[in-house]
Scaffold this motif. Structure first.
Motif, short mmCIF file in Angstrom:
data_model
loop_
_atom_site.label_atom_id
_atom_site.label_comp_id
_atom_site.label_asym_id
_atom_site.label_seq_id
_atom_site.Cartn_x
_atom_site.Cartn_y
_atom_site.Cartn_z
N VAL A 136 0.86 -1.19 0.00
CA VAL A 136 0.00 0.00 0.00
C VAL A 136 0.89 1.24 0.00
O VAL A 136 1.77 1.39 0.85
CB VAL A 136 -0.93 0.02 1.23
N THR A 137 0.68 2.14 -0.97
CA THR A 137 1.48 3.36 -1.07
C THR A 137 0.56 4.57 -1.23
O THR A 137 -0.66 4.44 -1.25
CB THR A 137 2.43 3.29 -2.28
N ASP A 138 1.18 5.73 -1.39
CA ASP A 138 0.40 6.97 -1.53
C ASP A 138 0.17 7.37 -2.98
O ASP A 138 -0.25 8.49 -3.26
CB ASP A 138 1.08 8.12 -0.79
N THR A 164 -12.78 10.11 2.12
CA THR A 164 -12.83 8.78 1.50
C THR A 164 -11.91 7.77 2.18
O THR A 164 -12.29 6.64 2.42
CB THR A 164 -12.45 8.88 0.01
N TYR A 165 -10.67 8.20 2.49
CA TYR A 165 -9.70 7.29 3.09
C TYR A 165 -9.07 7.94 4.32
O TYR A 165 -7.89 8.28 4.31
CB TYR A 165 -8.62 6.92 2.07
N PRO A 166 -9.83 8.14 5.38
CA PRO A 166 -9.29 8.81 6.57
C PRO A 166 -8.18 8.03 7.27
O PRO A 166 -7.37 8.59 7.97
CB PRO A 166 -10.52 8.95 7.48
N GLY A 167 -8.16 6.69 7.07
CA GLY A 167 -7.16 5.87 7.75
C GLY A 167 -6.04 5.41 6.84
O GLY A 167 -5.31 4.48 7.19
N HIS A 168 -5.87 6.04 5.68
CA HIS A 168 -4.84 5.62 4.73
C HIS A 168 -3.44 5.74 5.32
O HIS A 168 -3.04 6.79 5.82
CB HIS A 168 -4.94 6.48 3.47
N LEU A 169 -2.68 4.63 5.30
CA LEU A 169 -1.32 4.56 5.86
C LEU A 169 -1.29 5.04 7.31
O LEU A 169 -0.34 5.68 7.76
CB LEU A 169 -0.35 5.39 5.02
#
Length: 238
Positions: A136-138, A164-169
């Motif tokens: 998983v990357t940015d 949409t993706y508050p918990g990304h990374l």
């Protein structure tokens, strides 16, 4: 790492204990005061211990689901730029997650730049590619080669969006924040040439965070896997 040392063995053992069990790290001045030695001697001891930690970190490989991103470490940028244009030191951070998506093992490497060549070299050294299911990357372009060259790995590139993706990374960002607090809070900044060893200390602490009372056994393993490192050899590393 004790080769040619003039310090007693008990002082070394006590020093190893202090350095490896201090949750927030310990400065060379504080270590010198506790051991009753000079700051110069304690500084050399800490660098040797960090070198041993660096060697030990190489035994940890990442697999399963991995979060990966680059960050920039150092004092405030002199050129006033952020990201790729900054004059801070680029560091690639990767974190393997278990089946419950909780942190497992961590790796950090200093890079010349966050480009495809450096990332590929990093993957080959630190990641068990055969047993990695997802990275998983940015969403940076430099990670897209993973889709073509590592077909068995699913590349999840998500551009951050608070709604949409508050918990990304999530975990990776927490660890990055803790790293910068560790370097600035405990050591009040680190010279760029010694940053490599301080990263090794942070990674070792993280990967052994659950050892508890078995920490002395871990220290023994660190010493056994490390080659001879004298003062002169240590100086030649930088």
């Amino acid at each position: 790492i004790m080769q040619d040392t003039k310090l007693p063995l008990f002082t070394w053992i006590l020093g190893l204990y202090y350095v490896t069990t201090s949750k927030q790290g310990i400065s060379s001045e504080c270590l010198a005061e506790r051991l009753g030695i000079s700051t110069k001697a304690s500084r050399l001891m800490m660098r040797k211990i960090r070198y041993a930690m660096e060697v030990s970190n190489e035994t940890f490989t990442l697999a399963d689901t991995i979060e990966m991103d680059g960050t920039y470490v150092g004092s405030p940028s002199k050129n006033g730029k952020r990201g790729l244009g900054t004059d801070k030191t680029p560091v690639l951070i990767s974190l393997s997650l278990d089946k419950g998506l909780y942190p497992k093992y961590l790796q950090m490497n200093i890079m010349k730049t966050e480009c495809r060549h450096e990332i590929k070299k990093y993957l080959n050294q630190n990641v068990d590619v055969a047993n990695t299911k997802k990275i998983v990357t940015d969403g940076k372009q430099s990670y897209l080669f993973i889709k073509k060259e590592y077909s068995q790995i699913k590349l999840e590139s998500i551009v951050y969006n608070e709604k949409t993706y508050p918990g990304h990374l999530k975990w990776l960002h927490i660890i990055t924040s803790n790293l910068k607090s560790f370097l600035q809070g405990t050591y009040h900044g680190v010279e760029s040439k010694y940053l490599r060893l301080n990263l090794a200390e942070f990674v070792w602490r993280f990967n052994h965070r659950k050892q508890g009372t078995d920490i002395l056994e871990c220290i023994t393993k660190v010493l056994l896997c490390c080659s001879v490192m004298t003062r002169k050899q240590l100086q030649n590393l930088f």
